[in-house]
Write an enzyme that holds these catalytic residues in place. Structure first.
Site, PDB file in Angstrom:
ATOM      1  N   CYS A 118      49.409  30.770  50.459  1.00 62.72           N
ATOM      2  CA  CYS A 118      48.144  30.371  49.840  1.00 62.72           C
ATOM      3  C   CYS A 118      48.284  30.385  48.323  1.00 62.72           C
ATOM      4  O   CYS A 118      47.908  29.421  47.637  1.00 62.72           O
ATOM      5  CB  CYS A 118      47.037  31.321  50.312  1.00 62.72           C
ATOM      6  SG  CYS A 118      45.375  30.844  49.779  1.00 62.72           S
ATOM      7  N   CYS A 119      48.842  31.465  47.759  1.00 67.50           N
ATOM      8  CA  CYS A 119      49.029  31.535  46.299  1.00 67.50           C
ATOM      9  C   CYS A 119      49.983  30.439  45.827  1.00 67.50           C
ATOM     10  O   CYS A 119      49.766  29.856  44.761  1.00 67.50           O
ATOM     11  CB  CYS A 119      49.601  32.897  45.899  1.00 67.50           C
ATOM     12  SG  CYS A 119      48.390  34.216  45.761  1.00 67.50           S
ATOM     13  N   CYS A 201      41.086  36.071  43.112  1.00 65.17           N
ATOM     14  CA  CYS A 201      40.242  35.341  44.061  1.00 65.17           C
ATOM     15  C   CYS A 201      39.390  36.334  44.874  1.00 65.17           C
ATOM     16  O   CYS A 201      39.855  37.429  45.226  1.00 65.17           O
ATOM     17  CB  CYS A 201      41.114  34.547  45.018  1.00 65.17           C
ATOM     18  SG  CYS A 201      42.031  33.225  44.225  1.00 65.17           S
ATOM     19  N   CYS A 204      40.619  38.188  48.053  1.00 62.89           N
ATOM     20  CA  CYS A 204      41.800  39.039  47.878  1.00 62.89           C
ATOM     21  C   CYS A 204      41.586  40.103  46.807  1.00 62.89           C
ATOM     22  O   CYS A 204      42.551  40.669  46.290  1.00 62.89           O
ATOM     23  CB  CYS A 204      43.011  38.183  47.507  1.00 62.89           C
ATOM     24  SG  CYS A 204      43.383  36.916  48.725  1.00 62.89           S
ATOM     25  N   CYS A 227      50.782  37.307  42.436  1.00 63.84           N
ATOM     26  CA  CYS A 227      50.538  35.994  43.023  1.00 63.84           C
ATOM     27  C   CYS A 227      51.764  35.082  42.948  1.00 63.84           C
ATOM     28  O   CYS A 227      51.827  34.062  43.632  1.00 63.84           O
ATOM     29  CB  CYS A 227      49.342  35.318  42.361  1.00 63.84           C
ATOM     30  SG  CYS A 227      49.411  35.351  40.578  1.00 63.84           S
TER      31      CYS A 227
HETATM   32 FE1  SF4 Z   1      44.813  32.425  48.143  1.00 62.07          FE
HETATM   33 FE2  SF4 Z   1      44.181  34.996  47.749  1.00 62.07          FE
HETATM   34 FE3  SF4 Z   1      46.230  33.865  46.418  1.00 62.07          FE
HETATM   35 FE4  SF4 Z   1      43.705  33.215  45.843  1.00 62.07          FE
HETATM   36  S1  SF4 Z   1      44.703  35.239  45.550  1.00 62.07           S
HETATM   37  S2  SF4 Z   1      45.382  31.809  46.041  1.00 62.07           S
HETATM   38  S3  SF4 Z   1      42.755  33.259  47.906  1.00 62.07           S
HETATM   39  S4  SF4 Z   1      46.073  34.265  48.625  1.00 62.07           S
END
Ligand code: SF4
Length: 231
Positions: A118-119, A201, A204, A227
């Protein structure tokens, strides 16, 4: 490695040596002298310390904000306030896919199942793309943030993006940050007052409690601590 790259690496090493104990503004001034306007700063909008400093050196400086689609409303509000009140150019960098499109491709809540992926898609790749065209960028990393950041240099070579990277407040303590905020009336994210000592985010990030490390609320309950923007 090209000759030009090798020269940039040497430039970064020399600057890091010469500016090791320099004030943050002088480190950014060095970027201004070396790269004129071809540098920018990245901000998570936890506070506007770095945008404020950079705007003193280069009014109108580009401030990159990674708009992942998962931010707290308070963070978006801080971004908008920074854009409205500081002499900077805020660039909101969005991933190629919306949250809905990502959900359709990988299933909902990828951040819970595979936060690295996701990151990578919502932060790392968009930042790398956004940095194309600059010669240097600055981050707000500080050595006291976390053990993994204890040796962050003030100037380094970003090998992944082939750019010079500045960490002008790397040596700052929490006290120095607080003093700078008070002296210049710097905008801060209201979540800091609500116990969020590090802000990312929403899914998280949780507030921390007394005795916890400042970044303990990031990806809490997992082994993930970064991240991937700075590795
Ligand atoms: Fe995705 Fe969490 Fe990374 Fe944001 S901090 S990009 S929601 S995994």
């Amino acid at each position: 490695m090209t000759t030009e790259e090798a020269a940039r690496i040497r430039l970064a090493e020399r600057a890091n040596h010469e500016l090791a104990d320099a004030p943050a503004r002088q480190i950014l001034q060095w970027a201004r002298e070396q790269f004129d306007t071809r540098w920018c700063v990245a901000s998570s909008m936890a506070d506007a310390v770095l945008p404020q400093l950079a705007s003193q050196v280069l009014p109108g400086v580009d401030v990159l904000f990674l708009d992942t689609g998962y931010h707290f409303a308070e963070t978006i509000g801080t971004r908008d306030a920074v854009a409205a009140t500081l002499p900077v150019t805020v660039r909101s960098i969005r991933p190629r896919r919306s949250v809905g499109e990502q959900d359709a491709e990988f299933g909902p809540q990828l951040h819970q199942r595979d936060p690295d992926r996701c990151c990578a898609r919502r932060k790392v790749a968009p930042l790398t793309e956004a940095l194309a065209g600059y010669e240097a960028w600055a981050s707000g990393l500080r050595r006291v943030d976390a053990e993994q950041r204890a040796t962050v240099p003030v100037v380094e070579w970003d090998a992944r993006r082939k750019l010079i990277k500045l960490n002008p407040i790397a040596t700052w303590s929490d006290q120095q940050v607080a003093e700078f905020i008070a002296e210049y009336g710097v905008l801060v994210n209201p979540l800091l007052e609500a116990g969020y000592t590090s802000i990312g985010c929403a899914p998280c990030t949780r507030p921390t409690v007394a005795g916890e490390h400042a970044r303990a609320g990031r990806w809490a309950g997992s082994s993930k601590t970064e991240c991937g923007l700075h590795t």
